[in-house]
Design an enzyme around this catalytic site. Structure first.
Site, PDB file in Angstrom:
ATOM      1  N   GLU A  92      40.542  33.343  33.723  1.00  0.00           N
ATOM      2  CA  GLU A  92      40.315  34.645  33.118  1.00  0.00           C
ATOM      3  C   GLU A  92      41.041  35.730  33.916  1.00  0.00           C
ATOM      4  O   GLU A  92      41.111  35.676  35.138  1.00  0.00           O
ATOM      5  CB  GLU A  92      38.813  34.928  33.042  1.00  0.00           C
ATOM      6  CG  GLU A  92      38.114  33.920  32.143  1.00  0.00           C
ATOM      7  CD  GLU A  92      36.630  34.167  31.925  1.00  0.00           C
ATOM      8  OE1 GLU A  92      36.126  33.700  30.908  1.00  0.00           O
ATOM      9  OE2 GLU A  92      35.985  34.807  32.769  1.00  0.00           O
ATOM     10  N   CYS A 105      43.176  42.479  37.256  1.00  0.00           N
ATOM     11  CA  CYS A 105      42.509  41.593  38.206  1.00  0.00           C
ATOM     12  C   CYS A 105      43.002  40.174  37.927  1.00  0.00           C
ATOM     13  O   CYS A 105      42.728  39.603  36.873  1.00  0.00           O
ATOM     14  CB  CYS A 105      40.994  41.724  38.009  1.00  0.00           C
ATOM     15  SG  CYS A 105      40.070  40.705  39.140  1.00  0.00           S
ATOM     16  N   CYS A 112      37.428  27.434  42.347  1.00  0.00           N
ATOM     17  CA  CYS A 112      37.510  27.847  43.748  1.00  0.00           C
ATOM     18  C   CYS A 112      36.886  26.752  44.605  1.00  0.00           C
ATOM     19  O   CYS A 112      35.868  26.170  44.245  1.00  0.00           O
ATOM     20  CB  CYS A 112      36.767  29.167  43.956  1.00  0.00           C
ATOM     21  SG  CYS A 112      37.049  29.874  45.598  1.00  0.00           S
ATOM     22  N   CYS A 116      30.863  30.357  47.911  1.00  0.00           N
ATOM     23  CA  CYS A 116      30.071  31.570  48.136  1.00  0.00           C
ATOM     24  C   CYS A 116      28.876  31.539  47.181  1.00  0.00           C
ATOM     25  O   CYS A 116      29.043  31.311  45.976  1.00  0.00           O
ATOM     26  CB  CYS A 116      30.936  32.807  47.923  1.00  0.00           C
ATOM     27  SG  CYS A 116      32.393  32.806  49.007  1.00  0.00           S
ATOM     28  N   CYS A 335      32.940  41.587  38.497  1.00  0.00           N
ATOM     29  CA  CYS A 335      33.200  40.770  39.695  1.00  0.00           C
ATOM     30  C   CYS A 335      32.246  39.590  39.747  1.00  0.00           C
ATOM     31  O   CYS A 335      31.037  39.751  39.568  1.00  0.00           O
ATOM     32  CB  CYS A 335      32.926  41.563  40.969  1.00  0.00           C
ATOM     33  SG  CYS A 335      33.849  43.039  41.103  1.00  0.00           S
TER      34      CYS A 335
HETATM   35  N1  SAH Z   1      38.143  34.737  46.812  1.00  0.00           N
HETATM   36  C1  SAH Z   1      38.511  36.087  47.014  1.00  0.00           C
HETATM   37  C2  SAH Z   1      38.788  36.896  45.731  1.00  0.00           C
HETATM   38  C3  SAH Z   1      37.893  36.717  44.545  1.00  0.00           C
HETATM   39  S1  SAH Z   1      36.362  37.546  44.348  1.00  0.00           S
HETATM   40  C4  SAH Z   1      37.460  36.782  47.859  1.00  0.00           C
HETATM   41  O1  SAH Z   1      36.462  36.174  48.163  1.00  0.00           O
HETATM   42  O2  SAH Z   1      37.673  37.922  48.246  1.00  0.00           O
HETATM   43  C5  SAH Z   1      36.529  39.260  44.271  1.00  0.00           C
HETATM   44  C6  SAH Z   1      35.293  39.964  44.832  1.00  0.00           C
HETATM   45  O3  SAH Z   1      34.128  39.839  43.990  1.00  0.00           O
HETATM   46  C7  SAH Z   1      34.891  39.399  46.182  1.00  0.00           C
HETATM   47  O4  SAH Z   1      34.590  40.428  47.081  1.00  0.00           O
HETATM   48  C8  SAH Z   1      33.659  38.618  45.831  1.00  0.00           C
HETATM   49  O5  SAH Z   1      32.872  38.404  46.959  1.00  0.00           O
HETATM   50  C9  SAH Z   1      33.012  39.494  44.792  1.00  0.00           C
HETATM   51  N2  SAH Z   1      31.987  38.817  43.997  1.00  0.00           N
HETATM   52  C10 SAH Z   1      31.884  37.489  43.757  1.00  0.00           C
HETATM   53  N3  SAH Z   1      30.781  37.230  43.017  1.00  0.00           N
HETATM   54  C11 SAH Z   1      30.187  38.411  42.767  1.00  0.00           C
HETATM   55  C12 SAH Z   1      29.027  38.800  42.007  1.00  0.00           C
HETATM   56  N4  SAH Z   1      28.292  37.903  41.350  1.00  0.00           N
HETATM   57  N5  SAH Z   1      28.735  40.107  41.960  1.00  0.00           N
HETATM   58  C13 SAH Z   1      29.504  41.013  42.583  1.00  0.00           C
HETATM   59  N6  SAH Z   1      30.601  40.712  43.302  1.00  0.00           N
HETATM   60  C14 SAH Z   1      30.936  39.422  43.389  1.00  0.00           C
END
Ligand code: SAH
Length: 358
Positions: A92, A105, A112, A116, A335
């Site tokens: 996406e 974006c 991935c 996380c 995000c």
């Molecule tokens: N892998 C990279 C880029 C992708 S995520 C990274 O970790 O930076 C882009 C941003 O969205 C990151 O800061 C991530 O931690 C955040 N993110 C992921 N899941 C989220 C959620 N459920 N709510 C809000 N932010 C989130």
């Protein structure tokens, strides 16, 4: 010669390719302009190339961008495209229009490999890295779709995947984003976001001058080990050293630290004070991200009161702090909500030793 997708080559690659077929480097300039400034998808339309050269290119090259499968437009104008990548996978890409800019974006991987705990992409597992053409192709198809009325002015590598674990392809694609012959975005307008792959931050600092964002989310190792498990491999001390190195030679630059607001987990006043202490002596901007829920997520978003209190504490220490406005919620484009369709190959489930540093 195997077939070359011209969208896989940055300027250096394009020049090397033309050298290999006995052509001068300015051919690279011509082709890059056709591809990215004129958005031409057919070699025959590249009219300043001789017929012989065009015939040669048609024999050996293709121009193949990924294909948009669906488009959703949110009430706030945010657009989400599902894009087909090969037979079994979809990723996406999201376009976020604002008054004076349009941010794309972009995804870097199918799924991935990191885990996380608050991110829905993580739940899908990992399939593979995207190629250069699949990364730059997201701009290519998005700009085509948007036409002339809306322009992509900023790119954030914040879609699906960990961009620094697909280092070479992501760097080449970002080179094209910043190349005057291609998209010509300034280095301040191209941001790579990482969960903290420390060796790759050092490598990036050496070879590619883009803006860096770090997904911090916790100011102590104990909590960060859970939220962002790659912290077990690269704890905060080494991460912060890499961040300092990144800004050392560019005095006015600041690193953006992303911090997702999770109720009762990382949003107390003590957490804010720990963050102030951690970021002392690092040129930093903090971006607080209200947590976006997804099916089976075990967290709650902090209340507006907690988020504002957290921000005020950071402000009182003179830390530049913004709260990210959630966009495209109604189409699951916010995000951490990007999922696509990933054929998981990793069976990784928290096996961090599978994650190779580049
Ligand atoms: N892998 C990279 C880029 C992708 S995520 C990274 O970790 O930076 C882009 C941003 O969205 C990151 O800061 C991530 O931690 C955040 N993110 C992921 N899941 C989220 C959620 N459920 N709510 C809000 N932010 C989130």
């Amino acid at each position: 010669m195997s077939t070359i997708n011209l969208l896989d080559l940055d300027r250096k690659g394009m020049e090397a390719f033309f050298a290999s077929i006995g052509e001068k480097p300015f051919r690279a300039t011509q082709v890059l302009k056709w591809l990215y400034q004129e958005q031409v998808g057919d070699i025959d339309e590249m009219t300043n190339l001789s017929k012989v050269l065009r015939a040669n290119l048609k024999e050996n090259c293709i121009i193949e961008a990924p294909e948009i499968i669906t488009e959703q437009i949110a009430a706030d104008g945010t657009r989400k495209w599902v894009i087909q990548m090969g037979c079994n996978n979809r990723i996406e890409t999201v376009f976020i229009p604002e008054e004076k800019r349009g941010t794309l974006c972009v995804s870097s991987q199918i799924g991935c490999a990191l885990a996380c705990t608050f991110c829905s992409t993580a739940q899908q597992g990992f399939n593979r890295n995207l190629t250069v053409s699949e990364i730059i192709g997201q701009l290519y198809v998005a700009q085509n779709r948007l036409g002339t009325e809306k322009r992509i002015t900023n790119v954030v590598m914040m879609g699906m995947g960990e961009p620094l674990l697909n280092f070479d392809n992501v760097v080449k694609a970002m080179n094209l984003m910043m190349d005057d012959l291609a998209y010509g975005l300034s280095k301040r307008r191209v941001t790579i976001s990482t969960s903290g792959v420390v060796p790759a931050i050092y490598r990036l600092t050496e070879i590619c001058d883009v803006s860096l964002a770090v997904s911090l989310h916790a100011a102590n190792d104990e909590l960060r080990n859970i939220l962002v498990p790659i912290n077990q491999k690269y704890p905060l001390k080494v991460l912060m050293a890499a961040c300092r190195e990144n800004v050392k030679l560019t005095p006015r630059r600041k690193i953006t630290f992303e911090y997702v607001m999770l109720e009762g987990i990382n949003d107390s006043s003590a957490d804010a004070r720990a963050l102030i202490k951690l970021l002392k002596n690092i040129p930093a901007k903090i971006n607080l991200i209200p947590f976006n829920p997804f099916p089976n997520s075990n967290y709650q978003c902090s209340s507006a009161v907690s988020i504002n209190r957290f921000r005020d504490i950071l402000h009182s220490a003179d830390l530049i702090t913004t709260i990210r406005r959630t966009r495209g919620e109604d189409i699951d484009a916010a995000c951490g909500q990007l999922v696509g369709k990933v054929k998981d190959k990793s069976r990784r489930h928290l096996k961090l030793n599978l994650v190779e540093s580049p």
